[in-house]
Motif scaffolding. Structure first.
Motif, PDB file in Angstrom:
ATOM      1  N   ILE A 179      34.379  55.635  31.747  1.00  0.00           N
ATOM      2  CA  ILE A 179      35.702  56.206  31.487  1.00  0.00           C
ATOM      3  C   ILE A 179      36.804  55.220  31.889  1.00  0.00           C
ATOM      4  CG2 ILE A 179      36.016  57.370  33.707  1.00  0.00           C
ATOM      5  CD1 ILE A 179      36.765  59.093  30.454  1.00  0.00           C
ATOM      6  N   ASN A 180      37.800  55.109  31.043  1.00  0.00           N
ATOM      7  CA  ASN A 180      38.957  54.253  31.304  1.00  0.00           C
ATOM      8  C   ASN A 180      40.064  55.136  31.871  1.00  0.00           C
ATOM      9  OD1 ASN A 180      40.908  52.221  31.235  1.00  0.00           O
ATOM     10  ND2 ASN A 180      41.444  52.690  29.122  1.00  0.00           N
ATOM     11  N   ILE A 181      40.425  54.942  33.139  1.00  0.00           N
ATOM     12  CA  ILE A 181      41.462  55.744  33.778  1.00  0.00           C
ATOM     13  C   ILE A 181      42.714  54.893  33.915  1.00  0.00           C
ATOM     14  CG2 ILE A 181      42.136  57.026  35.842  1.00  0.00           C
ATOM     15  CD1 ILE A 181      39.147  57.557  36.314  1.00  0.00           C
ATOM     16  N   GLN A 182      43.826  55.430  33.407  1.00  0.00           N
ATOM     17  CA  GLN A 182      45.099  54.727  33.493  1.00  0.00           C
ATOM     18  C   GLN A 182      46.183  55.687  33.940  1.00  0.00           C
ATOM     19  OE1 GLN A 182      46.248  52.248  30.245  1.00  0.00           O
ATOM     20  NE2 GLN A 182      44.157  51.742  29.713  1.00  0.00           N
ATOM     21  N   PHE A 183      47.236  55.125  34.501  1.00  0.00           N
ATOM     22  CA  PHE A 183      48.390  55.905  34.916  1.00  0.00           C
ATOM     23  C   PHE A 183      49.568  55.486  34.054  1.00  0.00           C
ATOM     24  CE2 PHE A 183      45.479  55.789  38.423  1.00  0.00           C
ATOM     25  CZ  PHE A 183      45.472  57.108  38.843  1.00  0.00           C
ATOM     26  N   TRP A 184      50.341  56.474  33.600  1.00  0.00           N
ATOM     27  CA  TRP A 184      51.427  56.205  32.655  1.00  0.00           C
ATOM     28  C   TRP A 184      52.652  56.997  33.068  1.00  0.00           C
ATOM     29  CZ3 TRP A 184      51.252  57.928  26.845  1.00  0.00           C
ATOM     30  CH2 TRP A 184      52.168  57.169  26.097  1.00  0.00           C
ATOM     31  N   ASN A 185      53.775  56.307  33.273  1.00  0.00           N
ATOM     32  CA  ASN A 185      55.023  56.958  33.679  1.00  0.00           C
ATOM     33  C   ASN A 185      55.489  58.016  32.683  1.00  0.00           C
ATOM     34  OD1 ASN A 185      55.572  55.846  36.191  1.00  0.00           O
ATOM     35  ND2 ASN A 185      56.460  54.012  35.303  1.00  0.00           N
ATOM     36  N   ALA A 186      55.219  57.805  31.400  1.00  0.00           N
ATOM     37  CA  ALA A 186      55.664  58.759  30.377  1.00  0.00           C
ATOM     38  C   ALA A 186      55.075  60.151  30.603  1.00  0.00           C
ATOM     39  CB  ALA A 186      55.288  58.256  28.985  1.00  0.00           C
ATOM     40  N   LEU A 187      54.003  60.260  31.380  1.00  0.00           N
ATOM     41  CA  LEU A 187      53.371  61.557  31.632  1.00  0.00           C
ATOM     42  C   LEU A 187      53.959  62.298  32.833  1.00  0.00           C
ATOM     43  CD1 LEU A 187      49.693  60.447  31.012  1.00  0.00           C
ATOM     44  CD2 LEU A 187      51.014  62.022  29.592  1.00  0.00           C
ATOM     45  N   ASN A 188      54.863  61.657  33.597  1.00  0.00           N
ATOM     46  CA  ASN A 188      55.413  62.301  34.796  1.00  0.00           C
ATOM     47  C   ASN A 188      56.144  63.603  34.491  1.00  0.00           C
ATOM     48  OD1 ASN A 188      54.387  60.447  36.568  1.00  0.00           O
ATOM     49  ND2 ASN A 188      56.252  59.223  36.682  1.00  0.00           N
ATOM     50  N   LEU A 189      56.872  63.662  33.382  1.00  0.00           N
ATOM     51  CA  LEU A 189      57.614  64.865  32.997  1.00  0.00           C
ATOM     52  C   LEU A 189      57.221  65.293  31.585  1.00  0.00           C
ATOM     53  CD1 LEU A 189      61.121  63.881  34.402  1.00  0.00           C
ATOM     54  CD2 LEU A 189      59.432  65.410  35.444  1.00  0.00           C
ATOM     55  N   ALA A 190      55.944  65.283  31.295  1.00  0.00           N
ATOM     56  CA  ALA A 190      55.474  65.545  29.932  1.00  0.00           C
ATOM     57  C   ALA A 190      54.754  66.873  29.772  1.00  0.00           C
ATOM     58  CB  ALA A 190      54.550  64.410  29.497  1.00  0.00           C
ATOM     59  N   ASN A 191      54.745  67.723  30.799  1.00  0.00           N
ATOM     60  CA  ASN A 191      54.045  68.996  30.638  1.00  0.00           C
ATOM     61  C   ASN A 191      54.741  69.855  29.596  1.00  0.00           C
ATOM     62  OD1 ASN A 191      56.290  69.964  32.013  1.00  0.00           O
ATOM     63  ND2 ASN A 191      55.126  70.950  33.630  1.00  0.00           N
ATOM     64  N   SER A 192      54.234  71.035  29.333  1.00  0.00           N
ATOM     65  CA  SER A 192      54.748  71.859  28.228  1.00  0.00           C
ATOM     66  C   SER A 192      56.209  72.268  28.402  1.00  0.00           C
ATOM     67  CB  SER A 192      53.875  73.095  28.034  1.00  0.00           C
ATOM     68  OG  SER A 192      53.824  73.833  29.237  1.00  0.00           O
ATOM     69  N   THR A 193      56.727  72.252  29.623  1.00  0.00           N
ATOM     70  CA  THR A 193      58.140  72.570  29.847  1.00  0.00           C
ATOM     71  C   THR A 193      58.958  71.330  30.190  1.00  0.00           C
ATOM     72  OG1 THR A 193      57.610  73.149  32.139  1.00  0.00           O
ATOM     73  CG2 THR A 193      57.705  74.960  30.540  1.00  0.00           C
ATOM     74  N   SER A 194      58.373  70.159  30.058  1.00  0.00           N
ATOM     75  CA  SER A 194      59.038  68.863  30.291  1.00  0.00           C
ATOM     76  C   SER A 194      59.615  68.715  31.694  1.00  0.00           C
ATOM     77  CB  SER A 194      60.146  68.630  29.255  1.00  0.00           C
ATOM     78  OG  SER A 194      59.604  68.622  27.963  1.00  0.00           O
ATOM     79  N   ASN A 195      58.961  69.313  32.687  1.00  0.00           N
ATOM     80  CA  ASN A 195      59.461  69.171  34.052  1.00  0.00           C
ATOM     81  C   ASN A 195      58.370  68.896  35.079  1.00  0.00           C
ATOM     82  OD1 ASN A 195      58.181  71.608  34.256  1.00  0.00           O
ATOM     83  ND2 ASN A 195      59.976  72.775  34.899  1.00  0.00           N
ATOM     84  N   GLY A 196      57.177  68.542  34.627  1.00  0.00           N
ATOM     85  CA  GLY A 196      56.087  68.288  35.554  1.00  0.00           C
ATOM     86  C   GLY A 196      55.060  67.347  34.951  1.00  0.00           C
ATOM     87  N   PRO A 197      54.081  66.949  35.750  1.00  0.00           N
ATOM     88  CA  PRO A 197      53.115  65.948  35.297  1.00  0.00           C
ATOM     89  C   PRO A 197      52.078  66.504  34.317  1.00  0.00           C
ATOM     90  CG  PRO A 197      52.590  66.642  37.512  1.00  0.00           C
ATOM     91  CD  PRO A 197      53.878  67.316  37.150  1.00  0.00           C
ATOM     92  N   ARG A 198      51.583  65.602  33.489  1.00  0.00           N
ATOM     93  CA  ARG A 198      50.550  65.922  32.516  1.00  0.00           C
ATOM     94  C   ARG A 198      49.499  64.817  32.559  1.00  0.00           C
ATOM     95  NH1 ARG A 198      51.772  67.906  26.491  1.00  0.00           N
ATOM     96  NH2 ARG A 198      51.375  69.863  27.529  1.00  0.00           N
ATOM     97  N   ALA A 199      48.268  65.180  32.264  1.00  0.00           N
ATOM     98  CA  ALA A 199      47.197  64.209  32.049  1.00  0.00           C
ATOM     99  C   ALA A 199      46.654  64.460  30.655  1.00  0.00           C
ATOM    100  CB  ALA A 199      46.096  64.362  33.091  1.00  0.00           C
ATOM    101  N   ILE A 200      46.062  63.437  30.073  1.00  0.00           N
ATOM    102  CA  ILE A 200      45.440  63.598  28.759  1.00  0.00           C
ATOM    103  C   ILE A 200      44.085  62.909  28.785  1.00  0.00           C
ATOM    104  CG2 ILE A 200      46.788  61.637  27.904  1.00  0.00           C
ATOM    105  CD1 ILE A 200      46.424  62.789  25.078  1.00  0.00           C
ATOM    106  N   ALA A 201      43.079  63.634  28.357  1.00  0.00           N
ATOM    107  CA  ALA A 201      41.749  63.064  28.168  1.00  0.00           C
ATOM    108  C   ALA A 201      41.513  63.018  26.666  1.00  0.00           C
ATOM    109  CB  ALA A 201      40.689  63.929  28.839  1.00  0.00           C
ATOM    110  N   TYR A 202      40.993  61.915  26.191  1.00  0.00           N
ATOM    111  CA  TYR A 202      40.752  61.814  24.747  1.00  0.00           C
ATOM    112  C   TYR A 202      39.684  60.770  24.457  1.00  0.00           C
ATOM    113  CZ  TYR A 202      43.446  57.472  24.509  1.00  0.00           C
ATOM    114  OH  TYR A 202      43.882  56.183  24.685  1.00  0.00           O
TER     115      TYR A 202
END
Length: 186
Positions: A110-133
Motif C-alpha cells: 500500500i502507498n500511504i501519502q499525506f495531502w494538505n488538500a484533504l485537511n478540510l475535504a470532508n462532506s461539510t468542508s470543515n474536517g479531515p478526509r482520507a481516500i483509499a482507492y
C-alpha cells in the motif's frame, strides 16, 4: 508555482460549478464516517491499536465490498492527523512501532501519502478526509486536455516572468467502487 497550485486544486476539487469533480469530492463515492469505522475514528484521543484497526479497515474495505474486483493500492490521508499516526505506538511482533510503520509492515504494497488538500475535504468542508482507492486508469484518471506549456523566461523590470498556458479538468472516476472516502478522522 501558481500554475502548479492551480493544477493541484483542480485535481483535488475539480470545478463543481461546471459539474467537474476532483479526487476528493465525487458525490457517488461511498463515504464512511467515524461511526462506520471499527474503532470509531477520533484518533487524537484513541489508542494506537484502535487507530491501526481503522487504517486496516480503510485499506481492506474496498476489496471486501467488491468481492475482490478492486483492491486499494493507495491510501491518502489528510496532513492534520499525520503526527498522531507517527506518535501513537503498537506492538509489531516483538517491537513497539509507530502505527504508520506497523501499517506498512502489515500491508507492504500500500502507498500511504499525506495531502494538505484533504485537511478540510470532508462532506461539510470543515474536517479531515482520507481516500483509499485502486490506482488504475480504469478506476480514475486525471483529465488534462491541454498540458502545461511555457515560453522562455521574459525579463520584466527587476524580475523574470515565465508565462505558461494549459488546462486541467479534474478527475474522471470510471469505477467509483474502486474508491472510498473516510471523514472526520482526527
Amino acid at each position: 508555482k501558481l500554475g502548479a497550485e492551480f493544477i493541484d486544486r483542480a485535481i483535488a476539487f475539480g470545478n463543481t460549478n461546471l459539474g467537474i469533480y476532483g479526487m476528493v469530492n465525487h458525490p457517488n463515492i461511498t463515504v464512511d464516517t467515524t461511526a462506520d469505522l471499527p474503532a470509531g475514528g477520533g484518533w487524537t484521543a484513541d489508542t494506537g491499536a484502535n487507530i491501526l484497526t481503522d487504517l486496516l479497515y480503510m485499506i481492506d474495505t474496498i476489496e471486501t465490498d467488491t468481492n475482490e474486483a478492486y483492491a486499494a493500492t493507495d491510501l491518502w490521508i489528510a496532513q492534520s492527523p499525520k503526527s498522531v499516526l507517527q506518535t501513537k505506538f503498537v506492538t509489531g511482533g516483538t517491537d513497539v512501532v509507530a502505527v504508520l510503520d506497523r501499517v506498512k509492515q502489515l500491508r507492504p504494497g500500500i502507498n500511504i501519502q499525506f495531502w494538505n488538500a484533504l485537511n478540510l475535504a470532508n462532506s461539510t468542508s470543515n474536517g479531515p478526509r482520507a481516500i483509499a482507492y485502486q490506482r488504475d486508469k480504469d478506476v480514475a484518471r486525471i483529465v488534462v486536455p491541454k498540458p502545461l506549456t511555457t515560453v522562455p523566461p521574459q525579463a520584466h523590470l527587476l524580475s523574470v516572468r515565465v508565462v505558461g498556458e494549459g488546462s486541467c479538468g479534474g478527475v474522471s472516476w470510471r469505477q467509483i467502487r474502486g474508491a472510498r472516502y473516510f471523514d472526520d478522522l482526527a
